[in-house]
Design a protein around this motif. Structure first.
Motif, PDB file in Angstrom:
ATOM      1  N   ASP A 188      36.673  84.186  58.471  1.00 48.76           N
ATOM      2  CA  ASP A 188      36.126  83.005  57.794  1.00 48.76           C
ATOM      3  C   ASP A 188      35.376  82.131  58.797  1.00 48.76           C
ATOM      4  OD1 ASP A 188      37.035  83.650  55.328  1.00 48.76           O
ATOM      5  OD2 ASP A 188      38.521  82.050  55.174  1.00 48.76           O
ATOM      6  N   ALA A 189      34.087  81.922  58.548  1.00 44.90           N
ATOM      7  CA  ALA A 189      33.335  81.013  59.399  1.00 44.90           C
ATOM      8  C   ALA A 189      33.595  79.557  59.046  1.00 44.90           C
ATOM      9  CB  ALA A 189      31.837  81.314  59.297  1.00 44.90           C
ATOM     10  N   HIS A 190      34.134  79.296  57.848  1.00 45.49           N
ATOM     11  CA  HIS A 190      34.371  77.904  57.454  1.00 45.49           C
ATOM     12  C   HIS A 190      35.721  77.370  57.931  1.00 45.49           C
ATOM     13  CE1 HIS A 190      35.518  80.169  53.588  1.00 45.49           C
ATOM     14  NE2 HIS A 190      36.659  79.755  54.098  1.00 45.49           N
ATOM     15  N   LYS A 191      36.367  78.110  58.809  1.00 44.88           N
ATOM     16  CA  LYS A 191      37.580  77.589  59.451  1.00 44.88           C
ATOM     17  C   LYS A 191      37.217  77.197  60.891  1.00 44.88           C
ATOM     18  CE  LYS A 191      41.095  79.723  56.513  1.00 44.88           C
ATOM     19  NZ  LYS A 191      40.309  80.485  55.519  1.00 44.88           N
ATOM     20  N   MET A 192      37.540  78.029  61.860  1.00 44.32           N
ATOM     21  CA  MET A 192      37.304  77.665  63.257  1.00 44.32           C
ATOM     22  C   MET A 192      35.842  77.364  63.566  1.00 44.32           C
ATOM     23  SD  MET A 192      40.022  77.314  64.966  1.00 44.32           S
ATOM     24  CE  MET A 192      39.070  77.031  66.444  1.00 44.32           C
ATOM     25  N   LEU A 193      34.923  78.051  62.919  1.00 41.39           N
ATOM     26  CA  LEU A 193      33.506  77.875  63.239  1.00 41.39           C
ATOM     27  C   LEU A 193      32.932  76.607  62.613  1.00 41.39           C
ATOM     28  CD1 LEU A 193      31.699  79.781  64.977  1.00 41.39           C
ATOM     29  CD2 LEU A 193      30.621  80.500  62.850  1.00 41.39           C
ATOM     30  N   GLN A 194      33.669  76.001  61.690  1.00 39.79           N
ATOM     31  CA  GLN A 194      33.265  74.748  61.039  1.00 39.79           C
ATOM     32  C   GLN A 194      31.951  74.879  60.272  1.00 39.79           C
ATOM     33  OE1 GLN A 194      34.538  72.505  64.973  1.00 39.79           O
ATOM     34  NE2 GLN A 194      34.054  70.979  63.409  1.00 39.79           N
ATOM     35  N   ALA A 195      31.742  76.035  59.649  1.00 40.96           N
ATOM     36  CA  ALA A 195      30.606  76.237  58.761  1.00 40.96           C
ATOM     37  C   ALA A 195      30.934  75.657  57.385  1.00 40.96           C
ATOM     38  CB  ALA A 195      30.296  77.730  58.648  1.00 40.96           C
ATOM     39  N   PRO A 196      29.939  75.472  56.532  1.00 40.36           N
ATOM     40  CA  PRO A 196      30.224  75.020  55.164  1.00 40.36           C
ATOM     41  C   PRO A 196      31.119  76.023  54.442  1.00 40.36           C
ATOM     42  CG  PRO A 196      27.876  74.873  55.632  1.00 40.36           C
ATOM     43  CD  PRO A 196      28.493  75.624  56.765  1.00 40.36           C
ATOM     44  N   TYR A 197      31.892  75.518  53.499  1.00 38.48           N
ATOM     45  CA  TYR A 197      32.756  76.438  52.741  1.00 38.48           C
ATOM     46  C   TYR A 197      31.929  77.455  51.973  1.00 38.48           C
ATOM     47  CZ  TYR A 197      37.250  74.514  53.876  1.00 38.48           C
ATOM     48  OH  TYR A 197      38.377  74.153  54.554  1.00 38.48           O
ATOM     49  N   GLY A 198      32.507  78.628  51.856  1.00 38.90           N
ATOM     50  CA  GLY A 198      31.827  79.744  51.221  1.00 38.90           C
ATOM     51  C   GLY A 198      31.256  80.710  52.220  1.00 38.90           C
ATOM     52  N   THR A 199      31.912  80.842  53.390  1.00 38.91           N
ATOM     53  CA  THR A 199      31.388  81.724  54.431  1.00 38.91           C
ATOM     54  C   THR A 199      32.476  82.658  54.950  1.00 38.91           C
ATOM     55  OG1 THR A 199      31.701  79.881  55.986  1.00 38.91           O
ATOM     56  CG2 THR A 199      29.486  80.264  55.180  1.00 38.91           C
ATOM     57  N   GLY A 200      33.054  83.436  54.042  1.00 42.52           N
ATOM     58  CA  GLY A 200      33.956  84.510  54.444  1.00 42.52           C
ATOM     59  C   GLY A 200      33.136  85.740  54.797  1.00 42.52           C
ATOM     60  N   ILE A 201      33.473  86.380  55.880  1.00 38.06           N
ATOM     61  CA  ILE A 201      32.689  87.534  56.350  1.00 38.06           C
ATOM     62  C   ILE A 201      33.519  88.801  56.187  1.00 38.06           C
ATOM     63  CG2 ILE A 201      31.494  88.552  58.324  1.00 38.06           C
ATOM     64  CD1 ILE A 201      31.215  85.674  59.439  1.00 38.06           C
ATOM     65  N   PHE A 202      32.928  89.808  55.539  1.00 38.83           N
ATOM     66  CA  PHE A 202      33.587  91.108  55.381  1.00 38.83           C
ATOM     67  C   PHE A 202      32.788  92.162  56.130  1.00 38.83           C
ATOM     68  CE2 PHE A 202      33.759  95.233  53.179  1.00 38.83           C
ATOM     69  CZ  PHE A 202      35.103  95.531  53.374  1.00 38.83           C
ATOM     70  N   ILE A 203      33.478  92.924  56.983  1.00 44.68           N
ATOM     71  CA  ILE A 203      32.842  93.987  57.751  1.00 44.68           C
ATOM     72  C   ILE A 203      33.721  95.230  57.686  1.00 44.68           C
ATOM     73  CG2 ILE A 203      32.060  94.739  60.034  1.00 44.68           C
ATOM     74  CD1 ILE A 203      31.650  91.775  60.713  1.00 44.68           C
TER      75      ILE A 203
END
Length: 416
Positions: free
Chosen positions: A260-275
């Motif tokens: 999730d970029a919207h946790k530690m990275l402090q991005a706007p909510y809605g930025t879960g990354i799946f790889i």
């Protein structure tokens, strides 16, 4: 680092403007077939002067739709520019942070970690059905009791059983013999294929699972399995604080990762990354999405391309070295808090590579927990833990105020 570079503000602005230029421009282009447009200018002023220096807000107004998976096949040409930025983000995360080989993975920026986790479960359920002729009642999800609630949610949605493994109360780890007993019982009940979810930073404790424990048991019983890492919280901290971690694509047993970029990275909510590794995501290809170029391989379908731009902007602002420095500072603050708790004799759990400190509730007066917004494990009288997360806004002065008030309650001299 192969892809992760630091850019100046002007370089970031130029890069994002170029991407938007390569997208459809709903104000100028004769785009007749899209059921979307830029944001309504009567509500969102697209000529506000501050927009010229705010490329993320520019992309928000432009409203790019990133439907599909842009690492696989073709994609909607209308949003080519910001799709390229999404691929840049995926390269940074997959290759530079989680050590995948270039072009060896697929993925997308999802509306959140919950979807990204369910995407993994969906991919593997279909993989076992498509490749091994499994029936859904022969497939089971294995994860610890501390695992995020998105996993039982996915179990319910996909109608495959979830086997919850107990953890040790003190160290939050899965015991190998307990895991073996659960697997033996599952085999007796007809389970043949297993989806393992291992945690890189659980929501409540920041605990990190030992993937080798799961793999050893699967191999002992010669069981087909896929291993997914839920790094929704820990993905932007643990690989930097523990550079010797085996929870990466260097480990051949790991098939996918959620971050999730919207946790530690402090991005706007809605930025879960799946790889995930190549050869897997096509198991969820929705062939019925014939009007979508390249069709669709995601759970959400349409999603905002602005979130990809925001994540790229953050990564490009810091670069890998400044990000490592930020994580190091948070680690030092967390260690300071733990040292204070040790002096007070208050029991807690902390993974040494994480910035979450989960304190036994018996050591924290309830009114103090409420004052400082400590999060309880349970919102009832059975609660046994409170957690503190040392995020960027949590400075030593904030922690000091908490410690001093805790000392005052316990009649201990405060720190000046």
């Amino acid at each position: 680092m192969e892809y992760w570079k630091k850019f100046t503000h002007s370089e970031r602005l130029k890069h994002i403007k170029k991407a938007l230029h390569n997208n459809v421009n709903f104000s100028e282009d004769p785009s007749l077939g899209y059921p979307a447009s830029k944001l309504d200018e009567k509500v969102f002023n697209d000529e506000a002067p501050f927009l010229k220096d705010s490329p993320v807000l520019q992309s928000f107004v432009a409203n790019p739709n990133h439907i599909g998976c842009h690492t696989f096949g073709t994609s909607e040409k209308a949003f080519k520019g910001t799709q390229d930025i999404e691929r840049e983000v995926l390269n940074i995360v997959a290759v530079d942070i989680f050590k995948a080989q270039p072009d060896s993975f697929d993925g997308y920026i999802a509306p959140g970690g919950t979807e990204a986790n369910i995407q993994a479960l969906w991919v593997y359920r279909n993989y076992f059905i498509n490749e091994l002729n499994a029936s859904p009642n022969e497939i089971a999800i294995i994860a610890s009791e501390d695992t995020h609630y998105s996993i039982p949610k996915g179990s319910n949605l996909l109608m495959i059983d979830y086997i919850k493994i107990p953890v040790d109360f003190e160290n939050r780890s899965v015991n190998k013999s307990t895991l073996e007993n659960s697997i033996e019982k599952a085999i007796t009940n007809g389970k043949k294929y297993f989806i393992i979810v291992a945690n890189m930073g659980t929501t409540m404790f920041g605990s990190v699972d030992d993937v080798n424990t799961y793999v050893a048991v699967m191999e002992k019983y010669n069981l087909p399995f896929k291993l997914h890492i839920d790094a929704a919280y820990g993905g932007f901290i643990y690989p930097f604080s523990n550079t010797n971690s085996d929870m990466s694509f260097n480990n051949p047993n790991i098939s996918s990762i959620t971050i999730d970029a919207h946790k530690m990275l402090q991005a706007p909510y809605g930025t879960g990354i799946f790889i995930c590794r190549k050869g897997l995501i096509e198991n969820v290809l929705t062939k019925e999405a014939e009007y979508v170029e390249g069709m669709d391989l995601t759970l959400c379908g349409s999603r905002s391309g602005t979130n990809a731009v925001a994540v790229w902007a953050i990564l490009a602002t810091y670069g890998p070295h400044a990000w490592f420095e930020k994580i190091s500072i948070l680690q030092m603050r967390t260690t300071w808090l733990c040292n204070q708790l040790d002096e007070l004799g208050i029991k807690y759990f902390r993974n040494p590579y994480m910035n979450i400190v989960t304190i036994k509730a018996e050591g924290i007066p309830e009114e103090l927990a409420h004052k400082f917004d400590l999060v309880p494990q349970k919102h009832d009288k059975t609660n046994q833990w409170y957690k503190i997360i040392v995020m960027g806004h949590v400075e030593v002065e904030d922690l000091l105020q908490f410690i001093n008030e805790l000392k005052a309650v316990r009649n201990v001299s405060v720190i000046s």
